[in-house]
Design a protein around this motif. Sequence first.
Motif, PDB file in Angstrom:
ATOM      1  N   ALA A  64       2.566   2.304  -6.405  1.00 15.91           N
ATOM      2  CA  ALA A  64       1.949   1.049  -6.204  1.00 15.91           C
ATOM      3  C   ALA A  64       1.348   0.906  -4.687  1.00 15.91           C
ATOM      4  CB  ALA A  64       3.088   0.024  -6.654  1.00 15.91           C
ATOM      5  N   ILE A  65       2.479   1.454  -3.760  1.00 16.83           N
ATOM      6  CA  ILE A  65       2.280   1.080  -2.433  1.00 16.83           C
ATOM      7  C   ILE A  65       1.070   2.003  -2.107  1.00 16.83           C
ATOM      8  CG2 ILE A  65       2.973   1.613  -0.178  1.00 16.83           C
ATOM      9  CD1 ILE A  65       6.069   1.073  -1.163  1.00 16.83           C
ATOM     10  N   ALA A  66       1.080   3.399  -2.582  1.00 16.56           N
ATOM     11  CA  ALA A  66      -0.101   4.195  -2.166  1.00 16.56           C
ATOM     12  C   ALA A  66      -1.312   3.630  -2.839  1.00 16.56           C
ATOM     13  CB  ALA A  66       0.106   5.575  -2.737  1.00 16.56           C
ATOM     14  N   PHE A  67      -1.462   3.273  -3.953  1.00 17.58           N
ATOM     15  CA  PHE A  67      -2.501   2.726  -4.638  1.00 17.58           C
ATOM     16  C   PHE A  67      -3.074   1.642  -3.969  1.00 17.58           C
ATOM     17  CE2 PHE A  67      -4.569   0.245  -8.114  1.00 17.58           C
ATOM     18  CZ  PHE A  67      -5.137   1.187  -8.839  1.00 17.58           C
ATOM     19  N   THR A  68      -2.138   0.594  -3.423  1.00 19.11           N
ATOM     20  CA  THR A  68      -2.754  -0.617  -3.087  1.00 19.11           C
ATOM     21  C   THR A  68      -3.116  -0.260  -1.343  1.00 19.11           C
ATOM     22  OG1 THR A  68      -0.853  -1.757  -3.989  1.00 19.11           O
ATOM     23  CG2 THR A  68      -1.990  -2.822  -2.255  1.00 19.11           C
ATOM     24  N   ALA A  69      -2.447   0.567  -0.702  1.00 24.92           N
ATOM     25  CA  ALA A  69      -3.051   0.937   0.457  1.00 24.92           C
ATOM     26  C   ALA A  69      -4.373   1.648   0.655  1.00 24.92           C
ATOM     27  CB  ALA A  69      -2.215   2.038   1.158  1.00 24.92           C
ATOM     28  N   TRP A  70      -4.403   2.691  -0.457  1.00 24.90           N
ATOM     29  CA  TRP A  70      -5.959   3.037  -0.391  1.00 24.90           C
ATOM     30  C   TRP A  70      -7.024   2.092  -0.953  1.00 24.90           C
ATOM     31  CZ3 TRP A  70      -7.801   7.170   1.001  1.00 24.90           C
ATOM     32  CH2 TRP A  70      -7.096   8.455   1.146  1.00 24.90           C
ATOM     33  N   TRP A  71      -6.755   1.061  -1.721  1.00 27.92           N
ATOM     34  CA  TRP A  71      -7.716  -0.007  -1.735  1.00 27.92           C
ATOM     35  C   TRP A  71      -7.889  -0.889  -0.396  1.00 27.92           C
ATOM     36  CZ3 TRP A  71     -11.457  -0.646  -5.454  1.00 27.92           C
ATOM     37  CH2 TRP A  71     -11.241   0.022  -6.436  1.00 27.92           C
ATOM     38  N   PHE A  72      -6.942  -1.085   0.215  1.00 30.85           N
ATOM     39  CA  PHE A  72      -7.098  -1.690   1.412  1.00 30.85           C
ATOM     40  C   PHE A  72      -7.823  -0.903   2.446  1.00 30.85           C
ATOM     41  CE2 PHE A  72      -4.504  -5.006  -0.069  1.00 30.85           C
ATOM     42  CZ  PHE A  72      -4.204  -5.964   0.868  1.00 30.85           C
ATOM     43  N   LEU A  73      -7.624   0.368   2.809  1.00 28.80           N
ATOM     44  CA  LEU A  73      -8.376   1.315   3.320  1.00 28.80           C
ATOM     45  C   LEU A  73     -10.002   1.316   2.890  1.00 28.80           C
ATOM     46  CD1 LEU A  73      -6.455   4.681   4.075  1.00 28.80           C
ATOM     47  CD2 LEU A  73      -7.377   2.867   5.669  1.00 28.80           C
ATOM     48  N   ALA A  74      -9.972   1.254   1.746  1.00 26.51           N
ATOM     49  CA  ALA A  74     -11.600   1.023   1.399  1.00 26.51           C
ATOM     50  C   ALA A  74     -12.313  -0.005   1.499  1.00 26.51           C
ATOM     51  CB  ALA A  74     -11.885   1.465  -0.519  1.00 26.51           C
ATOM     52  N   TYR A  75     -11.494  -1.194   1.325  1.00 21.08           N
ATOM     53  CA  TYR A  75     -12.176  -2.462   1.738  1.00 21.08           C
ATOM     54  C   TYR A  75     -12.208  -2.580   3.134  1.00 21.08           C
ATOM     55  CZ  TYR A  75     -11.908  -4.936  -2.752  1.00 21.08           C
ATOM     56  OH  TYR A  75     -12.360  -5.258  -4.176  1.00 21.08           O
ATOM     57  N   LEU A  76     -11.362  -2.224   4.050  1.00 21.21           N
ATOM     58  CA  LEU A  76     -11.570  -2.209   5.508  1.00 21.21           C
ATOM     59  C   LEU A  76     -12.677  -1.357   5.994  1.00 21.21           C
ATOM     60  CD1 LEU A  76      -7.981  -1.948   6.905  1.00 21.21           C
ATOM     61  CD2 LEU A  76      -9.328  -3.504   7.317  1.00 21.21           C
ATOM     62  N   THR A  77     -13.027  -0.351   5.310  1.00 18.95           N
ATOM     63  CA  THR A  77     -13.899   0.699   5.729  1.00 18.95           C
ATOM     64  C   THR A  77     -15.217   0.183   5.399  1.00 18.95           C
ATOM     65  OG1 THR A  77     -13.818   2.260   4.061  1.00 18.95           O
ATOM     66  CG2 THR A  77     -12.609   2.714   6.116  1.00 18.95           C
ATOM     67  N   LEU A  78     -15.271  -0.382   4.018  1.00 17.20           N
ATOM     68  CA  LEU A  78     -16.672  -0.920   3.607  1.00 17.20           C
ATOM     69  C   LEU A  78     -16.855  -2.381   4.022  1.00 17.20           C
ATOM     70  CD1 LEU A  78     -16.294   0.283  -0.052  1.00 17.20           C
ATOM     71  CD2 LEU A  78     -17.655   1.119   1.728  1.00 17.20           C
ATOM     72  N   GLY A  79     -16.121  -2.834   4.874  1.00 17.73           N
ATOM     73  CA  GLY A  79     -16.379  -4.166   5.543  1.00 17.73           C
ATOM     74  C   GLY A  79     -16.264  -5.319   4.647  1.00 17.73           C
ATOM     75  N   TRP A  80     -15.490  -5.339   3.677  1.00 16.82           N
ATOM     76  CA  TRP A  80     -15.118  -6.260   2.497  1.00 16.82           C
ATOM     77  C   TRP A  80     -14.062  -7.068   2.804  1.00 16.82           C
ATOM     78  CZ3 TRP A  80     -16.360  -2.810  -2.402  1.00 16.82           C
ATOM     79  CH2 TRP A  80     -17.719  -2.501  -2.401  1.00 16.82           C
ATOM     80  N   MET A  81     -13.337  -6.638   3.670  1.00 13.36           N
ATOM     81  CA  MET A  81     -11.822  -7.109   3.895  1.00 13.36           C
ATOM     82  C   MET A  81     -12.021  -8.445   4.624  1.00 13.36           C
ATOM     83  SD  MET A  81      -8.571  -7.096   3.451  1.00 13.36           S
ATOM     84  CE  MET A  81      -7.784  -5.699   3.605  1.00 13.36           C
ATOM     85  N   PRO A  82     -11.835  -9.600   4.362  1.00 17.79           N
ATOM     86  CA  PRO A  82     -11.814 -10.929   5.166  1.00 17.79           C
ATOM     87  C   PRO A  82     -11.335 -10.791   6.730  1.00 17.79           C
ATOM     88  CG  PRO A  82     -10.277 -11.322   3.332  1.00 17.79           C
ATOM     89  CD  PRO A  82     -10.814  -9.977   3.264  1.00 17.79           C
ATOM     90  N   PRO A  83     -11.980 -11.499   7.812  1.00 18.63           N
ATOM     91  CA  PRO A  83     -11.334 -11.196   8.989  1.00 18.63           C
ATOM     92  C   PRO A  83      -9.861 -11.758   9.082  1.00 18.63           C
ATOM     93  CG  PRO A  83     -13.260 -12.769   9.052  1.00 18.63           C
ATOM     94  CD  PRO A  83     -12.999 -12.266   7.607  1.00 18.63           C
ATOM     95  N   LEU A  84      -8.886 -11.194   9.269  1.00 17.43           N
ATOM     96  CA  LEU A  84      -7.600 -11.486   9.256  1.00 17.43           C
ATOM     97  C   LEU A  84      -6.824 -10.971  10.380  1.00 17.43           C
ATOM     98  CD1 LEU A  84      -6.419 -11.126   5.638  1.00 17.43           C
ATOM     99  CD2 LEU A  84      -7.012 -13.266   6.333  1.00 17.43           C
ATOM    100  N   ALA A  85      -5.853 -11.654  10.727  1.00 14.42           N
ATOM    101  CA  ALA A  85      -4.939 -11.133  12.039  1.00 14.42           C
ATOM    102  C   ALA A  85      -4.168  -9.962  11.262  1.00 14.42           C
ATOM    103  CB  ALA A  85      -4.072 -12.183  12.525  1.00 14.42           C
ATOM    104  N   PHE A  86      -3.763  -9.093  12.244  1.00 18.73           N
ATOM    105  CA  PHE A  86      -3.039  -8.027  11.679  1.00 18.73           C
ATOM    106  C   PHE A  86      -1.855  -8.239  10.782  1.00 18.73           C
ATOM    107  CE2 PHE A  86       0.266  -4.477  12.413  1.00 18.73           C
ATOM    108  CZ  PHE A  86      -0.473  -3.650  11.712  1.00 18.73           C
ATOM    109  N   GLY A  87      -0.957  -9.142  11.203  1.00 15.51           N
ATOM    110  CA  GLY A  87       0.261  -9.623  10.457  1.00 15.51           C
ATOM    111  C   GLY A  87      -0.350 -10.344   9.130  1.00 15.51           C
ATOM    112  N   ALA A  88      -1.281 -11.139   9.134  1.00 21.08           N
ATOM    113  CA  ALA A  88      -1.764 -11.719   7.891  1.00 21.08           C
ATOM    114  C   ALA A  88      -2.428 -10.697   6.987  1.00 21.08           C
ATOM    115  CB  ALA A  88      -2.785 -12.719   8.113  1.00 21.08           C
ATOM    116  N   THR A  89      -2.837  -9.416   7.608  1.00 25.38           N
ATOM    117  CA  THR A  89      -3.289  -8.398   6.766  1.00 25.38           C
ATOM    118  C   THR A  89      -2.445  -7.576   5.928  1.00 25.38           C
ATOM    119  OG1 THR A  89      -5.298  -8.099   8.041  1.00 25.38           O
ATOM    120  CG2 THR A  89      -4.639  -6.295   6.681  1.00 25.38           C
ATOM    121  N   ILE A  90      -1.194  -7.456   6.938  1.00 23.46           N
ATOM    122  CA  ILE A  90       0.067  -6.933   6.273  1.00 23.46           C
ATOM    123  C   ILE A  90       0.818  -7.658   5.267  1.00 23.46           C
ATOM    124  CG2 ILE A  90       2.322  -5.875   6.998  1.00 23.46           C
ATOM    125  CD1 ILE A  90      -0.156  -3.794   7.787  1.00 23.46           C
TER     126      ILE A  90
END
Length: 166
Positions: free
Chosen positions: A116-142
């Motif tokens: 679950a951790i690896a699966f979620t982290a890969w999705w978050f990486l994909a969203y970050l690199t594609l620019g689909w992650m909303p602009p959040l503070a680092f703590g909010a992202t974590i």
Amino acid sequence: MSTFVVFTLFCQALGAIIGVVTAVWGQIAYVHAMRDGHIDRAERRHLDIIAHGLRWGMSLLLVSSLALVVAAYLSGAATQPAVTENYWALVAFALIILFISLELSRKRITFVLGSAIAFTAWWFLAYLTLGWMPPLAFGATIAFFVVATGVFYGVLQYAHFLARPK
């Protein structure tokens, strides 16, 4: 924007997409193999798929990220990547994937939680690199990552429960 930067951005996104595809493929292979009742074989197959995704996807992602940092430094960009929160979130998720994959291979973490951790982290990486992650503070992202991991953990636990042989 130079051709090199565009190509490097493409490679970075491709690396993240390779990782996401292998994470999804690994979960499907695991659930499919669990139906046969051979959980040990399924776990090995799942880890092999994750390892291939980790090797190729993560290598491509990290090398292109490093190239982007060097290109930004050499071009004298006004905002350097190392001072942005998205860059450090990307680095954090890459380190999480590396650490969790290592712990999964050494069997120091439960299989469902590690997946679950690896699966979620890969999705978050994909969203970050594609620019689909909303602009959040680092703590909010974590914090968002922790909540999403909990949700994926529940979904994967339920999927594994349904796939168990009767």
